[in-house]
Design an enzyme around this catalytic site. Structure first.
Site, PDB file in Angstrom:
ATOM      1  N   ARG A 110      59.942  59.311  33.196  1.00  0.00           N
ATOM      2  CA  ARG A 110      59.955  59.377  34.676  1.00  0.00           C
ATOM      3  C   ARG A 110      58.587  59.604  35.308  1.00  0.00           C
ATOM      4  NH1 ARG A 110      64.705  62.105  33.681  1.00  0.00           N
ATOM      5  NH2 ARG A 110      66.496  60.729  33.975  1.00  0.00           N
ATOM      6  N   GLU A 174      35.838  39.418  45.550  1.00  0.00           N
ATOM      7  CA  GLU A 174      36.618  40.509  46.160  1.00  0.00           C
ATOM      8  C   GLU A 174      35.701  41.479  46.925  1.00  0.00           C
ATOM      9  OE1 GLU A 174      39.870  40.482  46.301  1.00  0.00           O
ATOM     10  OE2 GLU A 174      40.669  39.509  44.497  1.00  0.00           O
ATOM     11  N   LYS A 212      37.956  50.015  50.345  1.00  0.00           N
ATOM     12  CA  LYS A 212      39.369  49.910  49.978  1.00  0.00           C
ATOM     13  C   LYS A 212      40.046  51.277  50.092  1.00  0.00           C
ATOM     14  CE  LYS A 212      42.805  48.080  46.869  1.00  0.00           C
ATOM     15  NZ  LYS A 212      43.186  47.323  45.676  1.00  0.00           N
ATOM     16  N   GLU A 222      51.236  49.687  52.067  1.00  0.00           N
ATOM     17  CA  GLU A 222      51.055  48.354  52.667  1.00  0.00           C
ATOM     18  C   GLU A 222      52.101  48.030  53.730  1.00  0.00           C
ATOM     19  OE1 GLU A 222      49.624  45.283  50.014  1.00  0.00           O
ATOM     20  OE2 GLU A 222      50.484  43.723  51.279  1.00  0.00           O
ATOM     21  N   ARG A 226      46.752  47.629  55.314  1.00  0.00           N
ATOM     22  CA  ARG A 226      46.408  47.308  53.917  1.00  0.00           C
ATOM     23  C   ARG A 226      46.556  45.810  53.623  1.00  0.00           C
ATOM     24  NH1 ARG A 226      47.963  50.579  48.300  1.00  0.00           N
ATOM     25  NH2 ARG A 226      47.008  49.038  46.910  1.00  0.00           N
ATOM     26  N   HIS A 237      46.511  32.020  46.672  1.00  0.00           N
ATOM     27  CA  HIS A 237      47.712  31.988  45.838  1.00  0.00           C
ATOM     28  C   HIS A 237      48.268  30.576  45.711  1.00  0.00           C
ATOM     29  CE1 HIS A 237      48.469  36.530  46.554  1.00  0.00           C
ATOM     30  NE2 HIS A 237      47.833  36.312  45.419  1.00  0.00           N
ATOM     31  N   HIS A 250      41.412  34.261  39.421  1.00  0.00           N
ATOM     32  CA  HIS A 250      41.963  34.725  40.691  1.00  0.00           C
ATOM     33  C   HIS A 250      40.875  34.862  41.769  1.00  0.00           C
ATOM     34  CE1 HIS A 250      44.181  37.069  43.610  1.00  0.00           C
ATOM     35  NE2 HIS A 250      43.266  38.013  43.516  1.00  0.00           N
TER      36      HIS A 250
HETATM   37  P1  NAD Z   1      41.536  40.758  33.108  1.00  0.00           P
HETATM   38  O1  NAD Z   1      42.031  42.127  32.989  1.00  0.00           O
HETATM   39  O2  NAD Z   1      42.343  39.678  32.488  1.00  0.00           O
HETATM   40  O3  NAD Z   1      40.044  40.691  32.501  1.00  0.00           O
HETATM   41  C1  NAD Z   1      39.373  39.457  32.455  1.00  0.00           C
HETATM   42  C2  NAD Z   1      38.814  39.179  31.060  1.00  0.00           C
HETATM   43  O4  NAD Z   1      37.656  39.976  30.844  1.00  0.00           O
HETATM   44  C3  NAD Z   1      39.764  39.534  29.938  1.00  0.00           C
HETATM   45  O5  NAD Z   1      39.668  38.560  28.928  1.00  0.00           O
HETATM   46  C4  NAD Z   1      39.238  40.876  29.448  1.00  0.00           C
HETATM   47  O6  NAD Z   1      39.574  41.157  28.115  1.00  0.00           O
HETATM   48  C5  NAD Z   1      37.762  40.678  29.607  1.00  0.00           C
HETATM   49  N1  NAD Z   1      36.958  41.890  29.754  1.00  0.00           N
HETATM   50  C6  NAD Z   1      37.291  43.038  30.381  1.00  0.00           C
HETATM   51  N2  NAD Z   1      36.245  43.868  30.420  1.00  0.00           N
HETATM   52  C7  NAD Z   1      35.224  43.249  29.793  1.00  0.00           C
HETATM   53  C8  NAD Z   1      33.879  43.602  29.533  1.00  0.00           C
HETATM   54  N3  NAD Z   1      33.360  44.750  29.966  1.00  0.00           N
HETATM   55  N4  NAD Z   1      33.125  42.724  28.841  1.00  0.00           N
HETATM   56  C9  NAD Z   1      33.624  41.524  28.432  1.00  0.00           C
HETATM   57  N5  NAD Z   1      34.874  41.125  28.678  1.00  0.00           N
HETATM   58  C10 NAD Z   1      35.672  41.987  29.351  1.00  0.00           C
HETATM   59  O7  NAD Z   1      41.305  40.328  34.617  1.00  0.00           O
HETATM   60  P2  NAD Z   1      40.779  41.139  35.903  1.00  0.00           P
HETATM   61  O8  NAD Z   1      40.136  40.126  36.741  1.00  0.00           O
HETATM   62  O9  NAD Z   1      40.055  42.368  35.552  1.00  0.00           O
HETATM   63  O10 NAD Z   1      42.125  41.609  36.600  1.00  0.00           O
HETATM   64  C11 NAD Z   1      43.100  40.693  37.041  1.00  0.00           C
HETATM   65  C12 NAD Z   1      44.426  41.391  37.084  1.00  0.00           C
HETATM   66  O11 NAD Z   1      44.330  42.489  37.965  1.00  0.00           O
HETATM   67  C13 NAD Z   1      45.556  40.532  37.575  1.00  0.00           C
HETATM   68  O12 NAD Z   1      46.673  40.721  36.737  1.00  0.00           O
HETATM   69  C14 NAD Z   1      45.844  41.065  38.962  1.00  0.00           C
HETATM   70  O13 NAD Z   1      47.198  40.933  39.325  1.00  0.00           O
HETATM   71  C15 NAD Z   1      45.438  42.500  38.839  1.00  0.00           C
HETATM   72  N6  NAD Z   1      45.013  43.114  40.098  1.00  0.00           N
HETATM   73  C16 NAD Z   1      45.607  44.263  40.477  1.00  0.00           C
HETATM   74  C17 NAD Z   1      45.233  44.883  41.647  1.00  0.00           C
HETATM   75  C18 NAD Z   1      45.847  46.188  42.051  1.00  0.00           C
HETATM   76  O14 NAD Z   1      45.628  46.639  43.153  1.00  0.00           O
HETATM   77  N7  NAD Z   1      46.592  46.809  41.185  1.00  0.00           N
HETATM   78  C19 NAD Z   1      44.240  44.323  42.456  1.00  0.00           C
HETATM   79  C20 NAD Z   1      43.640  43.152  42.036  1.00  0.00           C
HETATM   80  C21 NAD Z   1      44.037  42.551  40.852  1.00  0.00           C
HETATM   81 MG    MG Z   2      42.816  39.823  44.686  1.00  0.00          MG
END
Ligand code: NAD
Ligand code: MG
Length: 344
Positions: A110, A174, A212, A222, A226, A237, A250
């Site tokens: 939980r 971003e 943020k 949100e 937000r 998207h 993304h």
């Molecule tokens: P990701 O987590 O897939 O990382 C991108 C790639 O970089 C992966 O292959 C990872 O293994 C690699 N990587 C990570 N750190 C590294 C480093 N220091 N050196 C070399 N490689 C490295 O992608 P992301 O862009 O970090 O995140 C995208 C995800 O985040 C999506 O699933 C999205 O929905 C989510 N997201 C969430 C929020 C939120 O508010 N919770 C906001 C934005 C995005």
């Molecule tokens: Mg985004």
């Protein structure tokens, strides 16, 4: 640098943006990571992290694994290591790791504590702030999840040295998003400073996180402002969807999406052509794509309605008002949207 996130119900926490310091946790700790991140940085993290009992749960790398089955495997690891309600999860990786670890923490017995140690630029400036956690399923992205705030976030910009250039650019997109929607001074600073410089990226991360944080503090769930953080995302998207999530990262789709939103803002008189060009050239400096060939404009328009954010058959657009300000509106006419899409 430290940024405080102020939230109700004891949910406030701090985000530290600096070289990772010694961390002490007098409890059981599980680090959740993937092979890519652990290959580069796990030894470093382990040299800083002191826990009563420590284990590592390694899950496969990739958005395609951000689903129920992987979540199950994280929970199983927690049960096998006999974690209790006082134990702690550490999300060590990009946004995928952060979202899944946070969600696992929100439901294990939980809800237990977790901390974020984000390692991509995108996760440092965006995913690690705000407490959204979750997974994907066949109906779409992030459709299952919870709001669960970490107890702390440790951002060490030196981890970005191993990040591929494209991933870096996706994070910059971003950052630009936050500046255009909320902070004109920050935008001008971005125009004048190179983010490949170590000092500058630290400043930019702190500014983005602060931006943020301010928004999230005002609107944790949100219900209002937000949503402005989705600037560029309504269009983005659709682009991600049309290209089966395998062409653009993304952040790259968001880069194109911001340019589309800007075109719309110019069309209805919220932004000048010159301001739109400034945003475009800032994005291009980091090789973020800014154009996209739309095959079928009507089709593209219909895609908006698949987005979970489009309530009541009205599309909610987040449009910049000049640079440093924005507005959320569902009063844009289809004709205007179609026209800018045709001209794009
Ligand atoms: P990701 O987590 O897939 O990382 C991108 C790639 O970089 C992966 O292959 C990872 O293994 C690699 N990587 C990570 N750190 C590294 C480093 N220091 N050196 C070399 N490689 C490295 O992608 P992301 O862009 O970090 O995140 C995208 C995800 O985040 C999506 O699933 C999205 O929905 C989510 N997201 C969430 C929020 C939120 O508010 N919770 C906001 C934005 C995005
Ligand atoms: Mg985004």
């Amino acid at each position: 640098m430290t940024v405080k996130i102020n939230l109700p119900h004891d949910n406030s926490y701090e985000i530290f943006i600096e070289e990772l310091k010694e961390l002490y946790f007098d409890r059981k700790v599980v680090i959740v990571t993937n092979p890519t991140v652990s290959g580069f940085h796990l030894e470093y993290l382990k040299s800083k992290l002191n826990a009563r009992e420590l284990s590592v749960c390694t899950i496969p790398d990739g958005e395609e694994y951000k689903h129920m089955q992987t979540l199950e495997s994280i929970l199983e690891h927690c049960f096998e290591k006999r974690l209790d309600r006082k134990s702690l999860l550490v999300a060590f990786g990009g946004g995928v790791i952060g979202d899944m670890t946070g969600f696992a923490a929100s439901i294990y017995q939980r809800g237990i504590d977790f901390v974020q140690i984000p390692t991509t630029l995108l996760s440092q400036v965006d995913a690690s702030v705000g407490g959204k956690t979750g997974i994907n399923n066949k109906f779409g992205k992030n459709l299952i999840g919870a709001f669960h705030q970490p107890i702390a976030v440790y951002i060490d910009p030196s981890m970005l040295k191993t990040l591929p250039k494209r991933e870096f650019g996706a994070g910059v997109a971003e950052i630009v998003k936050m500046a255009v929607t909320f902070n004109k001074d920050f935008f001008e600073w971005l125009e004048q400073n190179d983010l490949n410089d170590e000092k500058n990226i630290q400043i930019a991360i702190a500014k983005s996180v602060q931006t943020k944080a301010d928004v999230v503090s005002q609107d944790e769930k949100e219900l209002g402002i937000r949503a402005a953080l989705n600037y560029g995302h309504t269009f983005g998207h659709v682009i991600e969807n049309e290209t089966n999530y395998d062409t653009y990262l993304h952040g790259e789709a968001v880069g194109i999406g911001m340019c589309m939103a800007n075109a719309l803002a110019v069309k209805i008189g919220l932004m000048s052509q010159e301001e739109a060009l400034r945003v475009k050239s800032l994005l291009e400096k980091y090789n973020i794509p800014t154009t996209y060939k739309i095959k079928d404009v009507e089709d593209f328009y219909e895609h908006f309605f698949l987005d979970k954010k489009s309530l009541d058959n009205k599309i909610k657009f987040i449009l910049p008002v000049g640079i440093g300000n924005c507005k959320i509106t569902n009063e844009v006419s289809k004709t205007d949207v179609i026209e800018i899409l045709k001209g794009f």
